[in-house]
Scaffold this motif. Structure first.
Motif, PDB file in Angstrom:
ATOM      1  N   ASN A 193      48.003   4.725  -8.122  1.00 39.43           N
ATOM      2  CA  ASN A 193      48.953   4.967  -7.037  1.00 39.43           C
ATOM      3  C   ASN A 193      49.662   6.309  -7.208  1.00 39.43           C
ATOM      4  N   SER A 196      47.300   8.911  -6.143  1.00 44.64           N
ATOM      5  CA  SER A 196      47.188   8.916  -4.672  1.00 44.64           C
ATOM      6  C   SER A 196      48.305   9.718  -4.008  1.00 44.64           C
ATOM      7  N   LYS A 212      40.772   5.490  -3.968  1.00 48.15           N
ATOM      8  CA  LYS A 212      40.935   4.203  -3.279  1.00 48.15           C
ATOM      9  C   LYS A 212      39.830   3.231  -3.691  1.00 48.15           C
ATOM     10  N   ALA A 216      40.293  -0.439  -5.576  1.00 53.73           N
ATOM     11  CA  ALA A 216      39.652  -1.655  -5.069  1.00 53.73           C
ATOM     12  C   ALA A 216      38.733  -2.273  -6.122  1.00 53.73           C
ATOM     13  N   SER A 234      41.446  -6.062  -2.699  1.00 50.49           N
ATOM     14  CA  SER A 234      40.257  -5.220  -2.815  1.00 50.49           C
ATOM     15  C   SER A 234      39.555  -5.064  -1.476  1.00 50.49           C
ATOM     16  N   ILE A 237      41.467  -2.845   0.943  1.00 51.70           N
ATOM     17  CA  ILE A 237      41.363  -1.412   0.623  1.00 51.70           C
ATOM     18  C   ILE A 237      40.023  -0.860   1.076  1.00 51.70           C
ATOM     19  N   GLU A 240      40.159  -0.345   4.672  1.00 57.04           N
ATOM     20  CA  GLU A 240      40.982   0.829   4.971  1.00 57.04           C
ATOM     21  C   GLU A 240      40.163   2.109   4.834  1.00 57.04           C
TER      22      GLU A 240
END
Length: 562
Positions: A193, A196, A212, A216, A234, A237, A240
């Protein structure tokens, strides 16, 4: 030959310097000399560099040459042609040797760059034990982070952390019964994170996709008390990422995400089981539209294995077995033993549970060949033994499948097979370490055998890299043909060695005996019968007496005493 290699090395270093490490200039030179870029080149590079650094008194010269060697290491490590395993080991030599000059105290940035590059090389390394390579890569990345703080070097920090996450994830996933896996998972997700926040979707889209997918995969693959909820995270994500991806612009990224999502749906605990199965199959089939057998045979085979797992978990044994065979057409035990072991063991287990004994025997037979190939690649005796311990269930199921199919003699032969392999390992490890005098002709044959084995290892291992996994079917067929040719040559050398020294030949390669061959040895005065002490009856079945085929006896298989 040595003079030619030195001349090539100097030419490479000069061109790397004058071209500012331009691939368009350096790669053609390397491509014209692929036959010289081997481990001899790596050894000579290390020797030449250390000698130059030791005798050159002008600091600016050694700094310049160290920088050139570092740039060459990056280039050779990324070279897609030639032997990829050799390329990576040459790169490792480059990054290790420049640490003589670029110390953390005097040149912290250059030292951190070399550590980051060293971690990349060890993380992708093909030679050696993968666990040891992973540990060395982790140490190198951790060293780089001593300089690359998030505050001063956010991009480099994020790159290094992304690489570390992949290694940590592989380590956690392979640890059984880890009571702290949930704590480790939370820590890794927290790092992801943080990365990210730097690799945002808007600024670094492709790196955002990677991180990402990493998050996951962590939720999907890591054991955790709340695994059911993590699987939902998972899947969310992956969806997404797929929503953000333009399939036409990023077809491979989309196919890779679909493959990962298929794994998550197949493991999914919540929701309707049949619907999860359908979603998993759909995801795999979407991925197979890009990863075709013709263009991406390696990935195609992985997907066929994953698809088979989904069929198996739904009780569709026939469909599962058919798809496992599709995977094994690519992942053969001699070319890709690790992947072959995975698919063939799955096939054997699926057929075994379904009572399809002949199919189970075929699957386990391939799995055993894959195990024995993997063990031949490893030099560490403890690691060889570990591989056998992890695979002992395959031998046990093979014996039981043979019994159930009425193939009693084959059951006996496979029950002895793993022990014969282990015994020969111990004999070779002991005798070859004693430094006994070996005749010149035998030494020459041993050297030929070892050189051919190294060529086979290089050929096999180079195809474990990501570059080789996107090869065409034609390239894959050429590779398998090359392996078969080298194996034939090696076997001929072994036959010659056996004529000269049958004992030594038996120590480096063992051919399992059939029951009829064992029977012939019983009455010979120089035959030794090794007995093992066992306890707790496990399997009981009639087998022919070792000395009389028509006189069956009852043999009990037991669990071995530690």
């Amino acid at each position: 030959m040595r003079e030619e290699v030195i001349k090539l090395l100097l030419q490479i270093l000069v061109k790397t310097s004058y071209s500012s490490a331009d691939k368009k200039i350096i790669y053609p030179l390397l491509q014209d000399n692929l036959d010289k870029l081997d481990m001899n080149f790596a050894d000579l590079l290390r020797f030449w560099s250390k000698n130059y650094f030791a005798r050159e008194n002008l600091p600016y010269k050694v700094q310049t040459v160290a920088g050139i060697i570092s740039n060459f290491g990056t280039l050779i490590g990324q070279l897609p042609q030639g032997n990829l395993a050799n390329n990576l080991d040459i790169a490792i030599v480059c990054f290790e040797v420049i640490e003589i000059i670029f110390t953390s105290e005097e040149y912290p940035i250059e030292w951190a760059i070399s550590k980051l590059n060293l971690g990349n090389a060890y993380g992708n390394r093909i030679y050696g034990d993968h666990i040891e390579n992973r540990e060395k890569a982790i140490v190198a990345y951790q060293d780089a982070l001593k300089i690359y703080s998030r505050e001063k070097y956010p991009i480099e920090w994020a790159e290094t952390q992304t690489n570390l996450i992949t290694l940590y994830s592989a380590t956690i996933k392979n640890i059984k019964n880890d009571d702290n896996s949930d704590v480790k998972l939370d820590k890794l997700v927290s790092i992801c994170n943080a990365v990210s926040e730097i690799f945002t979707q808007e600024s670094f889209f492709e790196k955002w996709i990677i991180i990402k997918n990493n998050i996951a995969s962590l939720y999907c693959d890591t054991p955790h008390p709340n695994w059911s909820n993590n699987l939902e995270l998972s899947i969310n994500i992956y969806n997404e990422v797929l929503d953000a991806l333009n399939q036409e612009s990023f077809p491979e990224e989309s196919a890779n995400t679909q493959m990962n999502m298929g794994i998550a749906y197949n493991k999914r605990i919540q929701g309707d089981r049949r619907e999860n199965f359908n979603l998993a199959v759909q995801a795999y089939q979407n991925s197979l539209k890009f990863y075709t057998r013709e263009n991406y045979p390696f990935r195609y085979a992985i997907l066929q294995n994953n698809l088979s797992n989904a069929y198996r978990d739904q009780g569709l044994a026939t469909s599962a077995i058919n798809n496992y065979w599709l995977a094994l057409e690519i992942h053969t035990p001699t070319a890709y033993p690790n992947e072959s072991l995975r698919a063939s063991r799955n096939l054997g287990n699926t057929a075994f549970k379904s009572g399809c004994w002949d199919e189970a025997i075929k699957g386990y037979s391939i799995a055993i060949k894959a195990v024995e190939t993997s063990r031949s690649w490893v030099k560490s005796e403890s690691r060889r033994q570990k591989i056998l311990e992890e695979s002992i269930g395959i031998y046990e199921n093979m014996v039981q499948a043979c019994i159930n199919a009425g193939q009693i003699e084959k059951a006996f032969e496979y029950s002895e097979r793993s022990r014969s392999k282990r015994l020969v390992d111990l004999m070779a490890s002991y005798n070859l370490s004693q430094g006994e005098e070996i005749p010149t002709k035998v030494q020459e044959l041993l050297q030929q055998y070892e050189e051919l084995q190294q060529q086979i290892d290089q050929e096999r291992q180079s195809h474990k890299s990501e570059n080789s996994r996107s090869e065409t079917r034609a390239a894959w067929e050429a590779y398998n043909e090359a392996i078969a040719t080298l194996e034939t040559q090696k076997q001929q050398v072994w036959e010659n060695l056996r004529r000269e020294d049958p004992v030594l030949a038996g120590e480096i390669q063992v051919n399992p005996l059939s029951l009829s061959e064992i029977q012939k040895l019983i009455d010979q005065p120089n035959t030794a019968i090794l007995m093992e002490l066992w306890k707790m009856p496990k399997i009981t079945f009639p087998v022919p007496d070792l000395k009389a085929k028509n006189s069956p006896k009852c043999i009990k298989f037991y669990q071995k005493i530690d």
